[in-house]
Motif scaffolding. Structure first.
Motif, PDB file in Angstrom:
ATOM      1  N   THR A 180      -4.535 -35.138 -28.765  1.00 61.36           N
ATOM      2  CA  THR A 180      -4.329 -34.007 -29.712  1.00 61.36           C
ATOM      3  C   THR A 180      -3.220 -34.970 -30.651  1.00 61.36           C
ATOM      4  O   THR A 180      -3.479 -34.755 -31.912  1.00 61.36           O
ATOM      5  N   THR A 181      -2.692 -35.909 -30.388  1.00 61.86           N
ATOM      6  CA  THR A 181      -1.858 -36.733 -31.082  1.00 61.86           C
ATOM      7  C   THR A 181      -2.727 -37.635 -31.869  1.00 61.86           C
ATOM      8  O   THR A 181      -2.506 -37.283 -33.440  1.00 61.86           O
ATOM      9  N   THR A 182      -3.505 -38.007 -31.765  1.00 54.81           N
ATOM     10  CA  THR A 182      -4.550 -38.884 -32.621  1.00 54.81           C
ATOM     11  C   THR A 182      -5.079 -37.826 -33.593  1.00 54.81           C
ATOM     12  O   THR A 182      -5.342 -38.226 -34.691  1.00 54.81           O
ATOM     13  N   GLU A 219       7.148 -26.781 -33.282  1.00 58.01           N
ATOM     14  CA  GLU A 219       6.019 -27.806 -33.074  1.00 58.01           C
ATOM     15  C   GLU A 219       6.526 -29.087 -32.204  1.00 58.01           C
ATOM     16  O   GLU A 219       7.634 -29.430 -32.229  1.00 58.01           O
ATOM     17  N   HIS A 220       5.513 -29.343 -31.317  1.00 61.61           N
ATOM     18  CA  HIS A 220       5.685 -30.804 -30.644  1.00 61.61           C
ATOM     19  C   HIS A 220       5.687 -31.812 -31.780  1.00 61.61           C
ATOM     20  O   HIS A 220       5.347 -31.546 -32.934  1.00 61.61           O
ATOM     21  N   HIS A 221       6.302 -32.893 -31.471  1.00 60.46           N
ATOM     22  CA  HIS A 221       6.466 -34.063 -32.260  1.00 60.46           C
ATOM     23  C   HIS A 221       5.199 -34.227 -33.053  1.00 60.46           C
ATOM     24  O   HIS A 221       5.133 -34.791 -33.853  1.00 60.46           O
ATOM     25  N   GLY A 257      -3.845 -27.040 -30.708  1.00 65.32           N
ATOM     26  CA  GLY A 257      -4.446 -26.244 -29.573  1.00 65.32           C
ATOM     27  C   GLY A 257      -4.164 -26.974 -28.359  1.00 65.32           C
ATOM     28  O   GLY A 257      -4.575 -26.357 -27.123  1.00 65.32           O
ATOM     29  N   ALA A 258      -3.306 -27.700 -28.074  1.00 70.22           N
ATOM     30  CA  ALA A 258      -3.126 -28.701 -26.783  1.00 70.22           C
ATOM     31  C   ALA A 258      -2.701 -27.661 -25.672  1.00 70.22           C
ATOM     32  O   ALA A 258      -3.154 -28.049 -24.639  1.00 70.22           O
ATOM     33  N   GLN A 259      -2.012 -26.558 -26.030  1.00 73.19           N
ATOM     34  CA  GLN A 259      -1.591 -25.842 -25.022  1.00 73.19           C
ATOM     35  C   GLN A 259      -2.571 -24.514 -24.843  1.00 73.19           C
ATOM     36  O   GLN A 259      -1.875 -23.374 -24.072  1.00 73.19           O
ATOM     37  N   ALA A 260      -3.299 -24.305 -25.760  1.00 77.76           N
ATOM     38  CA  ALA A 260      -4.160 -23.128 -25.717  1.00 77.76           C
ATOM     39  C   ALA A 260      -5.490 -23.173 -25.025  1.00 77.76           C
ATOM     40  O   ALA A 260      -5.875 -22.433 -24.081  1.00 77.76           O
ATOM     41  N   VAL A 288       8.380 -30.313 -11.577  1.00 79.30           N
ATOM     42  CA  VAL A 288       8.624 -29.628 -12.937  1.00 79.30           C
ATOM     43  C   VAL A 288       9.095 -30.803 -13.906  1.00 79.30           C
ATOM     44  O   VAL A 288       9.599 -31.882 -13.387  1.00 79.30           O
ATOM     45  N   ARG A 289       8.814 -30.325 -15.280  1.00 82.64           N
ATOM     46  CA  ARG A 289       9.481 -31.508 -16.196  1.00 82.64           C
ATOM     47  C   ARG A 289      10.862 -30.963 -16.602  1.00 82.64           C
ATOM     48  O   ARG A 289      11.173 -29.845 -16.638  1.00 82.64           O
ATOM     49  N   ALA A 290      11.518 -32.008 -16.910  1.00 84.39           N
ATOM     50  CA  ALA A 290      13.064 -31.703 -17.399  1.00 84.39           C
ATOM     51  C   ALA A 290      12.969 -32.696 -18.776  1.00 84.39           C
ATOM     52  O   ALA A 290      12.659 -33.850 -18.652  1.00 84.39           O
TER      53      ALA A 290
HETATM   54  N1  C6P Z   1       2.675 -32.172 -24.655  1.00 86.51           N
HETATM   55  C1  C6P Z   1       4.226 -31.740 -22.429  1.00 86.51           C
HETATM   56  O1  C6P Z   1       4.765 -31.777 -21.649  1.00 86.51           O
HETATM   57  P1  C6P Z   1      -1.146 -35.608 -26.258  1.00 86.51           P
HETATM   58  O2  C6P Z   1      -0.058 -36.445 -25.740  1.00 86.51           O
HETATM   59  O3  C6P Z   1      -1.671 -36.159 -27.616  1.00 86.51           O
HETATM   60  O4  C6P Z   1      -2.358 -35.458 -25.128  1.00 86.51           O
HETATM   61  O5  C6P Z   1      -0.501 -34.083 -26.584  1.00 86.51           O
HETATM   62  C2  C6P Z   1       0.500 -34.030 -27.392  1.00 86.51           C
HETATM   63  C3  C6P Z   1       0.822 -32.719 -27.490  1.00 86.51           C
HETATM   64  C4  C6P Z   1       0.537 -32.094 -28.703  1.00 86.51           C
HETATM   65  N2  C6P Z   1       0.972 -30.272 -28.865  1.00 86.51           N
HETATM   66  C5  C6P Z   1       1.526 -29.800 -27.685  1.00 86.51           C
HETATM   67  C6  C6P Z   1       1.788 -28.341 -28.061  1.00 86.51           C
HETATM   68  C7  C6P Z   1       1.877 -30.489 -26.688  1.00 86.51           C
HETATM   69  O6  C6P Z   1       2.177 -29.768 -25.585  1.00 86.51           O
HETATM   70  C8  C6P Z   1       1.439 -31.725 -26.524  1.00 86.51           C
HETATM   71  C9  C6P Z   1       1.696 -32.547 -25.113  1.00 86.51           C
HETATM   72  C10 C6P Z   1       3.270 -32.461 -23.243  1.00 86.51           C
HETATM   73  O7  C6P Z   1       4.494 -30.651 -23.098  1.00 86.51           O
HETATM   74  C11 C6P Z   1       3.483 -33.908 -23.294  1.00 86.51           C
HETATM   75  S1  C6P Z   1       4.821 -34.456 -24.108  1.00 86.51           S
END
Ligand code: C6P
Length: 411
Positions: A93-95, A121-123, A200-203, A359-361
């Motif tokens: 997803t990041t790339t 948003e995720h970073h 869409g990483a979490q969908a 679990v994650r923290a």
């Molecule tokens: N979130 C989590 O523990 P990558 O690392 O490229 O596969 O995915 C990045 C990424 C992008 N968007 C969302 C919404 C995400 O959840 C993630 C990855 C993991 O929540 C690792 S930080």
């Protein structure tokens, strides 16, 4: 209906003890485990078919190419893309998101344009847009969230305007457990002739996704969060957009002609895929898609909904436990971020690990969101289709044991 107890037998890693307790893996939002069927396909590829793709004419090269391109077709069908040329393999997803920012963003965003994001948003779907805004003297605009963490659509209608060039938004949050109304947003975005980039990483791992029905211009996700290997992901883009875009990386595989001073690019999707790709990763992702399709994405979604309906009220009933995101299980995905009063989430996660519960923290790569929530960190349990009701019970028991330990000093 899913028989999670049976399914989990297909995941060798789940069948182990951690700290003398049977492992309960609840860190699926970070990465999911891989079933034997996927591991086997990857092993078979290296045992029988390993060769470089698209170059050789020998039998192994043809087999590897065929398998790799068949995987692309599986992805196409899985997300409802119109053609496999619109499916680019990336590292994750990041790339994928960085490619859109670098290529589409650098080409089409101008000074004074607005890039719209949300605080959730995720970073990975934020920092690349911050950088683009800096490069282009564009403005980053944040949509507001409601108390429960949903996008305030009235605010969105006001903030997405003719100045908007890009709206970049998560389909599902990795912390709040909300699903965003992508189709509705896409309508607003397209009315203003902007593009919508969906993280869409979490969908994709958890629900049926159809990129054409959503009318997403770009859609990104990772293989490792859906039973596939790490190091492989996808960027979907609509052909007319991808056609206009310059590649981000240059080298082998992506050229048509290389002259002394300049070069031309080959056709989609290979124009973007410079160098030897992650062949085993692509094939492994294809196997993961076969596996998920066999179970059925509707069934996976329904199973996770059932787990959330079961566990969320139990968590809420624990005194001193705060859940972030919606309280209604119907509106909450299987990602549940929480804190225990007076305890640091790292201590909570460590104590849960002592009970065999993973679990994650931390800040979950969503620092702006945690600032918005006014917390430095949270614990987070995230379920997948191989988790059972018993896993949920073990989480609740472990949280109660953690409270007991920190209050009275005993487990
Ligand atoms: N979130 C989590 O523990 P990558 O690392 O490229 O596969 O995915 C990045 C990424 C992008 N968007 C969302 C919404 C995400 O959840 C993630 C990855 C993991 O929540 C690792 S930080």
């Amino acid at each position: 209906m899913i028989d999670a107890k049976k399914i989990r037998q297909e995941f060798p890693i789940l069948n182990q003890e951690v700290n003398d307790e049977a492992l309960v893996y609840l860190d699926n939002a970070a990465t999911t485990q891989k079933p034997e069927a996927v591991l086997q396909v990857i092993e078979d590829y290296y045992h029988k078919n390993n060769a470089n793709v698209h170059r050789g004419v020998h039998t192994l090269a043809e087999r590897a190419t065929e398998e790799y391109e068949a995987a692309r077709e599986k992805v196409r069908s899985f997300i409802g893309a119109n053609e496999s040329a619109e499916v680019l393999f990336t590292r994750g997803t990041t790339t994928s998101l960085n490619w859109v920012a670098k290529s589409y963003g650098d080409q089409f965003v101008k000074a004074g344009d607005e890039i719209v994001v949300t605080p959730m948003e995720h970073h990975s779907n934020l920092v690349c847009w911050q950088q683009l805004a800096k490069r282009k003297q564009a403005k980053l605009v944040y949509l507001s969230l409601t108390e429960e963490g949903f996008i305030d659509m009235d605010d969105a209608r006001k903030k997405i305007t003719d100045k908007t060039a890009i709206v970049a938004i998560a389909h599902a949050s990795n912390v709040l457990g909300v699903v965003n109304p992508i189709k509705e947003l896409a309508e607003i975005v397209h009315f203003h002739q902007a593009v919508i980039v969906v993280d869409g990483a979490q969908a994709v791992p958890h629900m049926p996704v159809d990129v054409q029905a959503l009318d997403a211009d770009f859609y990104a996700f990772s293989g490792h969060k859906m039973c596939g290997p790490t190091g492989i992901g996808v960027l979907y883009g609509k052909r007319p957009l991808l056609e206009q875009m310059e590649p981000v990386e240059f080298g082998g595989e992506m050229i048509d002609f290389v002259y002394d001073k300049d070069s031309t690019w080959t056709q989609l999707p290979w124009k973007f895929e410079a160098g030897t790709p992650n062949i085993a990763g692509g094939i492994g992702l294809g196997a993961a898609i076969d596996y998920l399709n066999d179970i059925g994405m509707e069934a996976i979604h329904a199973h996770e909904e059932k787990l959330v309906s079961y566990v969320l009220p139990k968590l809420e009933a624990i005194e001193g436990l705060t859940i972030y995101g919606p309280k209604d299980p119907q509106k909450h995905t299987a990602v549940i971020a929480f804190n225990l009063e007076n305890l640091h989430p790292h201590d909570v996660a460590t104590a849960l690990d002592m009970e065999g519960v993973a679990v994650r923290a931390g800040h979950h790569c969503a620092q702006p969101l945690l600032r918005h929530l006014n917390v430095a960190a949270t614990a987070r349990a995230s379920f997948y289709f191989y988790n059972t009701k018993e896993d949920a019970d073990r989480l609740i028991e472990a949280i109660n044991a953690t409270k007991e330990f920190f209050n009275n000093g005993t487990f």
